[in-house]
Every structure is written in C-alpha cells, then in structure tokens.
Design an enzyme around this catalytic site. Structure first.
Site, PDB file in Angstrom:
ATOM      1  N   ASP A 125       0.830  -1.205   0.000  1.00 47.29           N
ATOM      2  CA  ASP A 125       0.000   0.000   0.000  1.00 47.29           C
ATOM      3  C   ASP A 125       0.870   1.262   0.000  1.00 47.29           C
ATOM      4  O   ASP A 125       0.611   2.200  -0.741  1.00 47.29           O
ATOM      5  CB  ASP A 125      -0.878   0.004   1.268  1.00 47.29           C
ATOM      6  CG  ASP A 125      -2.373   0.145   0.962  1.00 47.29           C
ATOM      7  OD1 ASP A 125      -2.730   0.248  -0.211  1.00 47.29           O
ATOM      8  OD2 ASP A 125      -3.162   0.152   1.919  1.00 47.29           O
ATOM      9  N   ASN A 135      -0.157   7.718   4.959  1.00 47.79           N
ATOM     10  CA  ASN A 135       1.156   7.284   5.467  1.00 47.79           C
ATOM     11  C   ASN A 135       1.105   6.114   6.442  1.00 47.79           C
ATOM     12  O   ASN A 135       2.059   5.343   6.515  1.00 47.79           O
ATOM     13  CB  ASN A 135       1.907   8.481   6.068  1.00 47.79           C
ATOM     14  CG  ASN A 135       1.143   9.169   7.164  1.00 47.79           C
ATOM     15  OD1 ASN A 135      -0.058   8.947   7.320  1.00 47.79           O
ATOM     16  ND2 ASN A 135       1.824  10.001   7.910  1.00 47.79           N
ATOM     17  N   SER A 182      -7.327   6.901   2.530  1.00 49.25           N
ATOM     18  CA  SER A 182      -6.854   7.698   1.407  1.00 49.25           C
ATOM     19  C   SER A 182      -6.963   6.855   0.132  1.00 49.25           C
ATOM     20  O   SER A 182      -6.702   5.651   0.150  1.00 49.25           O
ATOM     21  CB  SER A 182      -5.400   8.097   1.640  1.00 49.25           C
ATOM     22  OG  SER A 182      -4.839   8.539   0.422  1.00 49.25           O
ATOM     23  N   SER A 228      -4.116  16.847   5.963  1.00 46.82           N
ATOM     24  CA  SER A 228      -3.392  18.122   5.924  1.00 46.82           C
ATOM     25  C   SER A 228      -4.238  19.252   6.520  1.00 46.82           C
ATOM     26  O   SER A 228      -5.465  19.122   6.661  1.00 46.82           O
ATOM     27  CB  SER A 228      -3.042  18.453   4.478  1.00 46.82           C
ATOM     28  OG  SER A 228      -4.234  18.592   3.742  1.00 46.82           O
ATOM     29  N   VAL A 229      -3.614  20.364   6.813  1.00 42.16           N
ATOM     30  CA  VAL A 229      -4.328  21.514   7.381  1.00 42.16           C
ATOM     31  C   VAL A 229      -5.400  22.043   6.413  1.00 42.16           C
ATOM     32  O   VAL A 229      -6.537  22.279   6.834  1.00 42.16           O
ATOM     33  CB  VAL A 229      -3.337  22.617   7.803  1.00 42.16           C
ATOM     34  CG1 VAL A 229      -4.076  23.882   8.221  1.00 42.16           C
ATOM     35  CG2 VAL A 229      -2.456  22.113   8.949  1.00 42.16           C
ATOM     36  N   PRO A 230      -5.105  22.206   5.108  1.00 42.71           N
ATOM     37  CA  PRO A 230      -6.164  22.713   4.219  1.00 42.71           C
ATOM     38  C   PRO A 230      -7.402  21.801   4.208  1.00 42.71           C
ATOM     39  O   PRO A 230      -8.533  22.289   4.248  1.00 42.71           O
ATOM     40  CB  PRO A 230      -5.494  22.743   2.840  1.00 42.71           C
ATOM     41  CG  PRO A 230      -4.022  22.863   3.138  1.00 42.71           C
ATOM     42  CD  PRO A 230      -3.803  22.106   4.415  1.00 42.71           C
ATOM     43  N   GLU A 249      -6.358  15.553  13.205  1.00 42.45           N
ATOM     44  CA  GLU A 249      -4.924  15.230  13.318  1.00 42.45           C
ATOM     45  C   GLU A 249      -4.273  15.716  12.039  1.00 42.45           C
ATOM     46  O   GLU A 249      -4.366  15.055  11.003  1.00 42.45           O
ATOM     47  CB  GLU A 249      -4.733  13.715  13.480  1.00 42.45           C
ATOM     48  CG  GLU A 249      -5.225  13.166  14.802  1.00 42.45           C
ATOM     49  CD  GLU A 249      -4.400  13.645  15.984  1.00 42.45           C
ATOM     50  OE1 GLU A 249      -3.343  14.270  15.784  1.00 42.45           O
ATOM     51  OE2 GLU A 249      -4.834  13.413  17.118  1.00 42.45           O
ATOM     52  N   GLY A 270      -1.230  18.462   9.910  1.00 35.63           N
ATOM     53  CA  GLY A 270       0.203  18.492   9.593  1.00 35.63           C
ATOM     54  C   GLY A 270       1.039  19.275  10.586  1.00 35.63           C
ATOM     55  O   GLY A 270       0.547  19.767  11.599  1.00 35.63           O
ATOM     56  N   CYS A 292       3.669  12.927  10.030  1.00 32.84           N
ATOM     57  CA  CYS A 292       3.139  14.258  10.368  1.00 32.84           C
ATOM     58  C   CYS A 292       3.931  14.949  11.462  1.00 32.84           C
ATOM     59  O   CYS A 292       4.088  16.163  11.453  1.00 32.84           O
ATOM     60  CB  CYS A 292       1.691  14.114  10.812  1.00 32.84           C
ATOM     61  SG  CYS A 292       1.492  12.858  12.075  1.00 32.84           S
ATOM     62  N   LYS A 325      -2.565  24.738  17.899  1.00 31.39           N
ATOM     63  CA  LYS A 325      -2.596  25.711  16.802  1.00 31.39           C
ATOM     64  C   LYS A 325      -3.197  25.066  15.539  1.00 31.39           C
ATOM     65  O   LYS A 325      -4.161  24.290  15.658  1.00 31.39           O
ATOM     66  CB  LYS A 325      -1.181  26.286  16.586  1.00 31.39           C
ATOM     67  CG  LYS A 325      -0.730  27.127  17.804  1.00 31.39           C
ATOM     68  CD  LYS A 325       0.766  27.281  17.942  1.00 31.39           C
ATOM     69  CE  LYS A 325       1.411  28.219  16.958  1.00 31.39           C
ATOM     70  NZ  LYS A 325       2.879  28.331  17.226  1.00 31.39           N
ATOM     71  N   GLY A 341      -4.171  20.861  14.884  1.00 28.68           N
ATOM     72  CA  GLY A 341      -5.240  19.949  15.218  1.00 28.68           C
ATOM     73  C   GLY A 341      -6.142  20.347  16.355  1.00 28.68           C
ATOM     74  O   GLY A 341      -5.929  21.324  17.063  1.00 28.68           O
ATOM     75  N   GLU A 391      -5.736  11.803  19.950  1.00 27.95           N
ATOM     76  CA  GLU A 391      -5.941  10.375  19.737  1.00 27.95           C
ATOM     77  C   GLU A 391      -5.142   9.622  20.796  1.00 27.95           C
ATOM     78  O   GLU A 391      -4.265  10.184  21.461  1.00 27.95           O
ATOM     79  CB  GLU A 391      -5.492   9.973  18.331  1.00 27.95           C
ATOM     80  CG  GLU A 391      -6.383  10.620  17.278  1.00 27.95           C
ATOM     81  CD  GLU A 391      -6.342   9.947  15.916  1.00 27.95           C
ATOM     82  OE1 GLU A 391      -5.237   9.850  15.340  1.00 27.95           O
ATOM     83  OE2 GLU A 391      -7.414   9.540  15.425  1.00 27.95           O
TER      84      GLU A 391
END
Ligand code: NDP
Length: 483
Positions: free
Chosen positions: A93, A152, A177, A228-230, A249, A251, A283, A450, A453, A457
C-alpha cells in the site's frame, strides 16, 4: 502471495463491490506497478454504508463495555497472529520497508485495539453528592462516526480511530486515502472475524469527494480526520454546519532543538528518526532541526556518516531501511520543494535527487544554513528533507521554534534536565519529546495545538472525543417553585 482484500468496500459485515465507481488503481510505490484495482464509492455505496452504520450502532452501544472490549481484544490477537501478512500488505500500500511495517503498523493498530478494548469495561460516569440530592453522569456514545485517513499509516489510522470509537459504543464508516486503500479493509475483515456485529465498522473507498459527502451527511455525529491543514479546515467548516464533533490530526513543521551539551550520537539518531523514517512521510516529523552553533559542524559530519549507511532499495528485503515515496505525485511535490530550497539559497549537503531506479525513490536530503524565512523552513514538505538551522541561545531557539502556524510536535536534546523541562514547557506543541523523537505509544495522548489539530488520539484522552456526558440531577425532597 499478496493476501488482498476481495472487493473495494466492506459494509454490513461483508465485502461489497460496485464497479460503476471510478476505478482507483493501487500502485506499488517501489515499482510503479498496479497491484490491485479498487472502485470509488458510488452514491449508492455511500448510502448503504451510512444507513447500515446508523442502524447497527444502537445495539452495539447497548452491549456491556466488557463485551465490546472482548471483540476488540480478539481482533488485536488476530492482527498480531497475522502481523507478517498484514505488514506485507502495508508495504504494498505505502512502499514503506518491511523492516518498519513489521514493527510499527499492524502492531500499533493491535496496541490500540487492545488498549481501548481493555478500557471499554471501565467507561463510567460519576456520582456527585449535593447534600440530600445528587447528580450522576452517564458516559454515552456519540453515535455514527466518520473516520478519514491519510496515506502514510493506513492500518494504524484505521485502528487509532476505530478502536476508541467502537470501545465507546459508536459505529464507524472509515474512508482511507485513495492512495492506500487496502489495509483498512483488512482491519474491517478482522474486526468481524473477532465477533463485531455487522455494520458497526465499515470501510468505503474514494477521493476527497466521498469524504466530503460523508462529512456533510446529517446522520453523522462525529468526524475524525488525519490529513493536511487545508483539508482539515474544509472538513471542520463542513462539520460545523450541524455542530458535529471533530478530531483533527493535521500536519506540522515541528522543531527539534539540539543544545551543544547533548549526546551527539543520540541527537543525530533523533534527527534521523524525525526526518527519514517512512521516507519522511510522518506528520510529527522534526523537519526544522535547530542545532546550537558550537555543535553544528560535528552534527553535520556525524549525520552525513550515518546517512551513508542507509540501506535504500527493495522494501520487501528486510535489510532495507529506507523506501520510496508513497506516490509519483508526492515525489513530485517533494522534488519541487528541494528545488525551491536550492533556489532560495539553502546549502544542500546531502541527497536532493531522484534515484536511478524504478519506483518513486528520492535520496534522503539535508539542507544546512537554512533560515526561518525560507519556504522549506515554513511549509510542510512531507518527504525526506531535513532543514538544519543554527541558534545561539535558549530564548532565541524557543522563539524561532514557536514562529509557525503549526504545533504538532517538538523535541529537545540536552543533558541539562532542568533546561529540558523548561524548554518543553515553553514550546507550543501537543506531542513533545526529551532526548528522543517520534515515539507514539498508545498510552500517550497524541495530537497538535494551533493549526495542527483539535482533540487527541490514543490514551484515555481519546475517550473524551468519542463519548459525551449526560448529567442527571436527582431531587429527593419537594420542588420549591416561585408560584
Ligand atoms: P489530505 O489532507 O490530502 O487527505 C487526507 C484525507 O482526506 C484523504 O483521505 C483525502 O482523500 C480526504 N479528503 C480530501 N479532501 C477532502 C474533503 N474536502 N472532505 C473530506 N475528505 C477529504 O492528506 P494526505 O492524505 O496527503 O496526507 C498527508 C497529510 O496528513 C500531511 O499534512 C500530514 O501531516 C497529515 N498527517 C497528520 C497526522 C496526524 O496524526 N497529525 C498523521 C499523518 C498524516 P483522498 O486523498 O483520497 O482524495
């Protein structure tokens, strides 16, 4: 022989296929070959998964915690028994070397199932005495949870979200993903083999649009994203429309501060773990390595000596300890950043090139003389690219380390323990390390502050993010009303 999942989706306790969905080829990153064919979930598949998960949740929540926990612990045992088979699948994978996947992927998923399985029977409320009256609280499931994963750590993410959700009595629809769709299906298969009622944990495939359809569905009570943040910002905004619970959760661009009194060998080891494990696709990686001026030359020398011993190659060979990037696309993103680093004047001291072999291999790359304003020091690269920056004193290092929108992780190497705790206390990050880097035991909370996240977890903290408290006031005497 690859023990592959037998269809694209796992819904209501069984594999389901719908070839009307857009084909999603699964590409083995070490060779570029297609090793499996998946299909994106159609609207019918999405509906099937959500309605099944919603229907199955009530009965699951009514079971005792001990009973729920037993299923999770059985699943953990099965995963451990099949560790090699699952690790090979994880390697197909992601391309991560078997020398990693045998130790940190299925095993960490099993840890989560075992840990939350163990906690499930002890999830209680409390009794709050108020004279002759009292309040009691009930810890309740949230309901239907959606999990959305990055590429990942596909097995780990499926378990880190599924285990606490199920322990608390929720059901889950998980979307891996599109780059790494295989492993979560095996997690679902094993959970059902362990006795999970049909419909409680479902997996459907797809790109971001499938994720977006899940997140915006009004039947969903909670969304947990690793990404990711976006993407996190989009999902958070969509979830807000119905006040859904979220765990994000995301980047990072985490700092590792190495003081000149640190043990050099350990500090170099920490920087290697924090930049090159999983080919840098982690990450929490410490991609900004701040080295105190006096140690810079010795640090770079020892780093380059150790980099020269990296075993790069066939991920299925257990001697290999550095594999390819997950995809051609991710490799191109990282190559672009390496070019930007050179264009902006950073000093390329190791690697920097695509390797002359099949698959998506990039050399482990180190930039020295990086400054805070350079793009490679500011943006998450998500590949094997270490930026080395130097600093003079503690206050300067802390201020510069915190000068980022991110706040996932941070580390410090020093032999002065007073300083270590003082520095960690001032770093703006959720998951921190002293004289170590990137350890993530299930017992420890994991997550960022910040832009990195919301929520945590793992550990007992995760229980708060997959359950809610009902409080009940009990009056023993008469009600005194004003009229
Ligand atoms: P992305 O943010 O691109 O994608 C994450 C997941 O969200 C994927 O399954 C993706 O689908 C899905 N998605 C994309 N758009 C939407 C949308 N609008 N609505 C719902 N779902 C959507 O991240 P990557 O997969 O590229 O993973 C790398 C990122 O993940 C890095 O930023 C890394 O730092 C972060 N990460 C954070 C971790 C943590 O615990 N803090 C751990 C691991 C990674 P698809 O990609 O299939 O289209």
């Amino acid at each position: 022989m690859l023990a592959q999942p037998t269809a694209s989706h796992f819904i209501n306790g069984q594999y389901v296929e719908d070839t009307n969905g857009t084909p999603l080829p699964v590409i083995y990153p070490a060779t570029g070959e297609t090793v499996a064919q998946m299909y994106e979930a159609t609207p019918e598949i999405i509906e099937q998964a959500l309605s099944t998960a919603q229907a199955a949740q009530k009965e699951w929540a009514q079971r005792s915690g001990t009973e729920r926990g037993r299923v999770l612990r059985r699943a953990a045992d099965i995963i451990r028994e099949r560790n090699r088979e699952l690790s090979v699948l994880e390697t197909y994978d992601t391309g991560k070397p078997l020398s990693e996947t045998l130790y940190v992927d299925a095993t960490s998923g099993a840890d989560a199932l075992e840990y939350f399985g163990g906690l499930a029977g002890s999830l209680t409320g409390e009794h709050i005495p108020l004279g002759q009256d009292w309040v009691y609280t009930i810890r309740e499931a949230l309901g239907l949870c959606v999990g959305i994963g990055a590429w990942n750590y596909p097995t780990q993410i499926a378990c880190w979200k599924g285990a606490p959700a199920l322990a608390c009595g929720n059901s889950m629809v998980f979307k891996p993903s599109e780059t790494t769709p295989l492993c979560a299906l095996k997690v679902a298969e094993i959970l059902h083999e362990a006795g999970l009622p049909a419909g409680v944990y479902n997996v459907i495939q797809g790109t971001g649009s499938v994720g977006a359809a899940l997140v915006s569905d009004t039947r969903v009570d909670k969304v947990s994203l690793t990404g990711s943040v976006p993407t996190g910002k989009k999902i958070y905004a969509s979830a807000a429309a119905d006040m859904k619970h979220v765990t994000m959760e995301l980047g990072g661009k985490s700092p590792l501060i190495i003081f000149d009194d640190a043990d050099l060998e350990n500090a170099v080891g920490g920087a290697i773990l924090g930049n090159f494990y999983s080919s840098g696709q982690v990450c929490s990686n410490s991609t900004r390595v701040f080295v105190q001026e006096g140690l810079k030359d010795a640090f770079l020398k020892r780093l380059s000596e150790r980099l020269a011993t990296a075993q790069i190659g066939d991920p299925m060979d257990e001697a290999t300890n550095f594999g390819p990037m997950v995809s051609q696309n991710q490799m191109a993103i990282v190559q672009r950043y390496i070019q930007i680093g050179q264009d902006e004047g950073a000093n390329l001291v190791a690697g920097g090139k695509r390797m002359d072999r099949e698959g998506f291999f990039l050399e482990p790359t180190v930039f020295a003389d990086v400054t805070d304003d350079m793009t490679i020091a500011k943006e998450e690269i998500f590949g094997p690219v270490m930026s080395v920056l130097t600093f003079k004193d503690e206050d300067e290092a802390i201020a510069r380390a915190n000068e980022t929108e991110f706040g996932l992780s941070a580390g410090v190497f020093t032999n002065d323990m007073t300083r270590a705790h003082r520095v960690i206390g001032r770093l703006e990050a959720g998951s921190c390390f002293i004289n170590s880097y990137n350890d993530a035991p299930v017992e420890a909370p994991f997550g960022g502050v910040k832009a990195s996240g919301v929520g945590r977890e793992n550990s007992k903290e995760a229980i708060h993010h997959y359950s809610q408290v009902k409080s009940v006031y009990v009056r023993m005497g008469d009600v005194e009303a004003p009229f």
